[in-house]
Design a protein around this motif. Structure first.
Motif, PDB file in Angstrom:
ATOM      1  N   LEU A   1     -35.022  -4.248  47.053  1.00  0.00           N
ATOM      2  CA  LEU A   1     -36.234  -3.440  47.149  1.00  0.00           C
ATOM      3  C   LEU A   1     -36.174  -2.491  48.337  1.00  0.00           C
ATOM      4  CD1 LEU A   1     -38.904  -6.139  46.280  1.00  0.00           C
ATOM      5  CD2 LEU A   1     -37.843  -4.446  44.767  1.00  0.00           C
ATOM      6  N   ARG A   2     -35.313  -2.808  49.298  1.00  0.00           N
ATOM      7  CA  ARG A   2     -35.092  -1.964  50.472  1.00  0.00           C
ATOM      8  C   ARG A   2     -33.596  -2.013  50.784  1.00  0.00           C
ATOM      9  NH1 ARG A   2     -38.260  -3.106  55.976  1.00  0.00           N
ATOM     10  NH2 ARG A   2     -39.476  -4.137  54.377  1.00  0.00           N
ATOM     11  N   LYS A   3     -33.027  -0.857  51.123  1.00  0.00           N
ATOM     12  CA  LYS A   3     -31.613  -0.786  51.490  1.00  0.00           C
ATOM     13  C   LYS A   3     -31.510  -0.193  52.871  1.00  0.00           C
ATOM     14  CE  LYS A   3     -30.278  -0.052  46.716  1.00  0.00           C
ATOM     15  NZ  LYS A   3     -29.710   0.846  45.739  1.00  0.00           N
ATOM     16  N   PRO A   4     -30.944  -0.915  53.809  1.00  0.00           N
ATOM     17  CA  PRO A   4     -30.448  -2.284  53.638  1.00  0.00           C
ATOM     18  C   PRO A   4     -31.602  -3.288  53.590  1.00  0.00           C
ATOM     19  CG  PRO A   4     -30.236  -1.627  55.928  1.00  0.00           C
ATOM     20  CD  PRO A   4     -30.732  -0.420  55.178  1.00  0.00           C
ATOM     21  N   ALA A   5     -31.320  -4.431  52.984  1.00  0.00           N
ATOM     22  CA  ALA A   5     -32.308  -5.513  52.970  1.00  0.00           C
ATOM     23  C   ALA A   5     -32.479  -6.017  54.404  1.00  0.00           C
ATOM     24  CB  ALA A   5     -31.834  -6.644  52.072  1.00  0.00           C
ATOM     25  N   LEU A   6     -33.722  -6.206  54.799  1.00  0.00           N
ATOM     26  CA  LEU A   6     -34.006  -6.691  56.147  1.00  0.00           C
ATOM     27  C   LEU A   6     -34.525  -8.120  56.154  1.00  0.00           C
ATOM     28  CD1 LEU A   6     -35.699  -3.473  57.547  1.00  0.00           C
ATOM     29  CD2 LEU A   6     -33.321  -4.193  57.765  1.00  0.00           C
ATOM     30  N   GLN A   7     -35.052  -8.546  55.015  1.00  0.00           N
ATOM     31  CA  GLN A   7     -35.611  -9.901  54.921  1.00  0.00           C
ATOM     32  C   GLN A   7     -35.504 -10.382  53.477  1.00  0.00           C
ATOM     33  OE1 GLN A   7     -39.443  -9.084  56.493  1.00  0.00           O
ATOM     34  NE2 GLN A   7     -40.163  -7.994  54.706  1.00  0.00           N
ATOM     35  N   PRO A   8     -35.630 -11.683  53.225  1.00  0.00           N
ATOM     36  CA  PRO A   8     -35.470 -12.211  51.875  1.00  0.00           C
ATOM     37  C   PRO A   8     -36.403 -11.581  50.828  1.00  0.00           C
ATOM     38  CG  PRO A   8     -35.258 -13.977  53.439  1.00  0.00           C
ATOM     39  CD  PRO A   8     -35.698 -12.762  54.223  1.00  0.00           C
ATOM     40  N   SER A   9     -37.580 -11.129  51.213  1.00  0.00           N
ATOM     41  CA  SER A   9     -38.476 -10.510  50.232  1.00  0.00           C
ATOM     42  C   SER A   9     -37.932  -9.184  49.708  1.00  0.00           C
ATOM     43  CB  SER A   9     -39.874 -10.305  50.831  1.00  0.00           C
ATOM     44  OG  SER A   9     -39.805  -9.464  51.964  1.00  0.00           O
ATOM     45  N   ASP A  10     -36.917  -8.625  50.352  1.00  0.00           N
ATOM     46  CA  ASP A  10     -36.288  -7.380  49.897  1.00  0.00           C
ATOM     47  C   ASP A  10     -35.244  -7.616  48.808  1.00  0.00           C
ATOM     48  OD1 ASP A  10     -37.702  -5.993  51.883  1.00  0.00           O
ATOM     49  OD2 ASP A  10     -36.035  -6.121  53.319  1.00  0.00           O
ATOM     50  N   VAL A  11     -34.910  -8.887  48.547  1.00  0.00           N
ATOM     51  CA  VAL A  11     -33.807  -9.238  47.646  1.00  0.00           C
ATOM     52  C   VAL A  11     -34.353  -9.889  46.383  1.00  0.00           C
ATOM     53  CG1 VAL A  11     -31.681 -10.585  47.438  1.00  0.00           C
ATOM     54  CG2 VAL A  11     -32.311  -9.576  49.656  1.00  0.00           C
ATOM     55  N   LEU A  12     -33.988  -9.342  45.221  1.00  0.00           N
ATOM     56  CA  LEU A  12     -34.345  -9.937  43.935  1.00  0.00           C
ATOM     57  C   LEU A  12     -33.094 -10.560  43.335  1.00  0.00           C
ATOM     58  CD1 LEU A  12     -36.653  -7.179  42.395  1.00  0.00           C
ATOM     59  CD2 LEU A  12     -37.284  -9.132  43.827  1.00  0.00           C
ATOM     60  N   ILE A  13     -33.246 -11.751  42.786  1.00  0.00           N
ATOM     61  CA  ILE A  13     -32.099 -12.505  42.281  1.00  0.00           C
ATOM     62  C   ILE A  13     -32.303 -12.915  40.823  1.00  0.00           C
ATOM     63  CG2 ILE A  13     -31.423 -13.350  44.554  1.00  0.00           C
ATOM     64  CD1 ILE A  13     -33.058 -15.722  42.134  1.00  0.00           C
ATOM     65  N   ALA A  14     -31.188 -13.274  40.187  1.00  0.00           N
ATOM     66  CA  ALA A  14     -31.177 -13.934  38.881  1.00  0.00           C
ATOM     67  C   ALA A  14     -30.436 -15.249  39.082  1.00  0.00           C
ATOM     68  CB  ALA A  14     -30.469 -13.073  37.837  1.00  0.00           C
ATOM     69  N   ALA A  15     -30.843 -16.282  38.333  1.00  0.00           N
ATOM     70  CA  ALA A  15     -30.219 -17.592  38.517  1.00  0.00           C
ATOM     71  C   ALA A  15     -30.440 -18.486  37.309  1.00  0.00           C
ATOM     72  CB  ALA A  15     -30.798 -18.274  39.757  1.00  0.00           C
ATOM     73  N   HIS A  16     -29.579 -19.478  37.183  1.00  0.00           N
ATOM     74  CA  HIS A  16     -29.792 -20.627  36.302  1.00  0.00           C
ATOM     75  C   HIS A  16     -30.148 -21.797  37.204  1.00  0.00           C
ATOM     76  CE1 HIS A  16     -27.318 -19.324  32.524  1.00  0.00           C
ATOM     77  NE2 HIS A  16     -28.354 -18.541  32.757  1.00  0.00           N
ATOM     78  N   SER A  17     -30.630 -22.875  36.593  1.00  0.00           N
ATOM     79  CA  SER A  17     -31.172 -24.021  37.326  1.00  0.00           C
ATOM     80  C   SER A  17     -32.305 -23.423  38.154  1.00  0.00           C
ATOM     81  CB  SER A  17     -30.131 -24.694  38.230  1.00  0.00           C
ATOM     82  OG  SER A  17     -29.027 -25.148  37.478  1.00  0.00           O
ATOM     83  N   TYR A  18     -33.465 -23.380  37.631  1.00  0.00           N
ATOM     84  CA  TYR A  18     -34.589 -22.563  38.083  1.00  0.00           C
ATOM     85  C   TYR A  18     -34.361 -21.160  37.490  1.00  0.00           C
ATOM     86  CZ  TYR A  18     -34.182 -26.144  41.739  1.00  0.00           C
ATOM     87  OH  TYR A  18     -34.000 -27.314  42.427  1.00  0.00           O
ATOM     88  N   ASP A  19     -34.171 -21.107  36.166  1.00  0.00           N
ATOM     89  CA  ASP A  19     -33.866 -19.837  35.495  1.00  0.00           C
ATOM     90  C   ASP A  19     -34.821 -18.749  35.945  1.00  0.00           C
ATOM     91  OD1 ASP A  19     -32.054 -21.402  34.167  1.00  0.00           O
ATOM     92  OD2 ASP A  19     -32.754 -20.896  32.159  1.00  0.00           O
ATOM     93  N   SER A  20     -34.246 -17.603  36.312  1.00  0.00           N
ATOM     94  CA  SER A  20     -35.077 -16.504  36.787  1.00  0.00           C
ATOM     95  C   SER A  20     -34.306 -15.192  36.738  1.00  0.00           C
ATOM     96  CB  SER A  20     -35.551 -16.777  38.220  1.00  0.00           C
ATOM     97  OG  SER A  20     -34.449 -17.026  39.059  1.00  0.00           O
ATOM     98  N   ASP A  21     -35.075 -14.116  36.749  1.00  0.00           N
ATOM     99  CA  ASP A  21     -34.540 -12.767  36.862  1.00  0.00           C
ATOM    100  C   ASP A  21     -35.551 -11.968  37.673  1.00  0.00           C
ATOM    101  OD1 ASP A  21     -32.988 -10.481  36.549  1.00  0.00           O
ATOM    102  OD2 ASP A  21     -33.786 -10.022  34.560  1.00  0.00           O
TER     103      ASP A  21
END
Length: 183
Positions: A129-149
């Motif tokens: 969401l911001r470049k460079p990312a400064l904090q975890p709220s700036d980063v969006l992830i996808a994952a399995h085991s807690y499936d998310s996008d």
């Protein structure tokens, strides 16, 4: 699998497209480890493979998947994945550096420890969401085991975090991308 290798680019776009396609599903080309310890690093490996096109078939110490009973520990194990990706030797496969959050890009991998002692989870960065990312709220992830996008990284309750930034792919000279049936 040593020999003549060359560093080639990591295809971040391919890794992210794969992550988004399979975030809430399971690619039938790969076993789903959800019920036997979790599928997060298996999913991260699939995404990284989509972006690299090279596996390392070195028994035990490589990074590969042939079938549920014939895979490297680094394909599904959080610490083994980290150790393979950050290896000092130039051997076939994707290569990453441990970095600060500011160096993350889409297609990179984050690893979380929920108890501060053992590394438990390997989500894939799909957007900043911001470049460079400064904090975890700036980063969006996808994952399995807690499936998310597109899940904000700061919505996890973790005690420790580390970031893997892919710098390229060590590819045997003369070898193009491997067949990619899971894309």
């Amino acid at each position: 699998m040593n020999g003549d290798l060359r560093m080639t680019p990591y295809d971040r776009g391919a890794a992210v497209r794969y992550a988004k396609r399979w975030a809430y599903g399971r690619n039938p080309a790969f076993y789903d480890y959800e019920k036997i310890g979790g599928d997060c690093t298996n999913f991260a490996s699939q995404c990284v493979y989509a972006g690299s096109g090279v596996m390392n078939y070195t028994r035990d110490l490589g990074w590969y998947y042939i079938d549920p009973n014939n895979k490297a520990p680094a394909w599904t194990g959080v610490d083994y994945f980290y150790n393979f990706m950050t290896r000092a030797e130039n051997t076939a496969g994707p290569a990453a550096h441990a970095v600060s959050i500011a160096h993350l890009l889409p297609g990179d991998v984050v690893q979380l420890s929920f108890d501060g002692e053992k590394w438990n989870h390997s989500p894939v960065v799909v957007r900043l969401l911001r470049k460079p990312a400064l904090q975890p709220s700036d980063v969006l992830i996808a994952a399995h085991s807690y499936d998310s996008d597109n899940r904000p990284l700061n919505t996890y309750n973790y005690r420790a975090i580390r970031f893997l930034h892919f710098v390229g792919v060590w590819r045997p000279v003369g070898q193009g991308r491997e067949a990619d049936p899971q894309a």
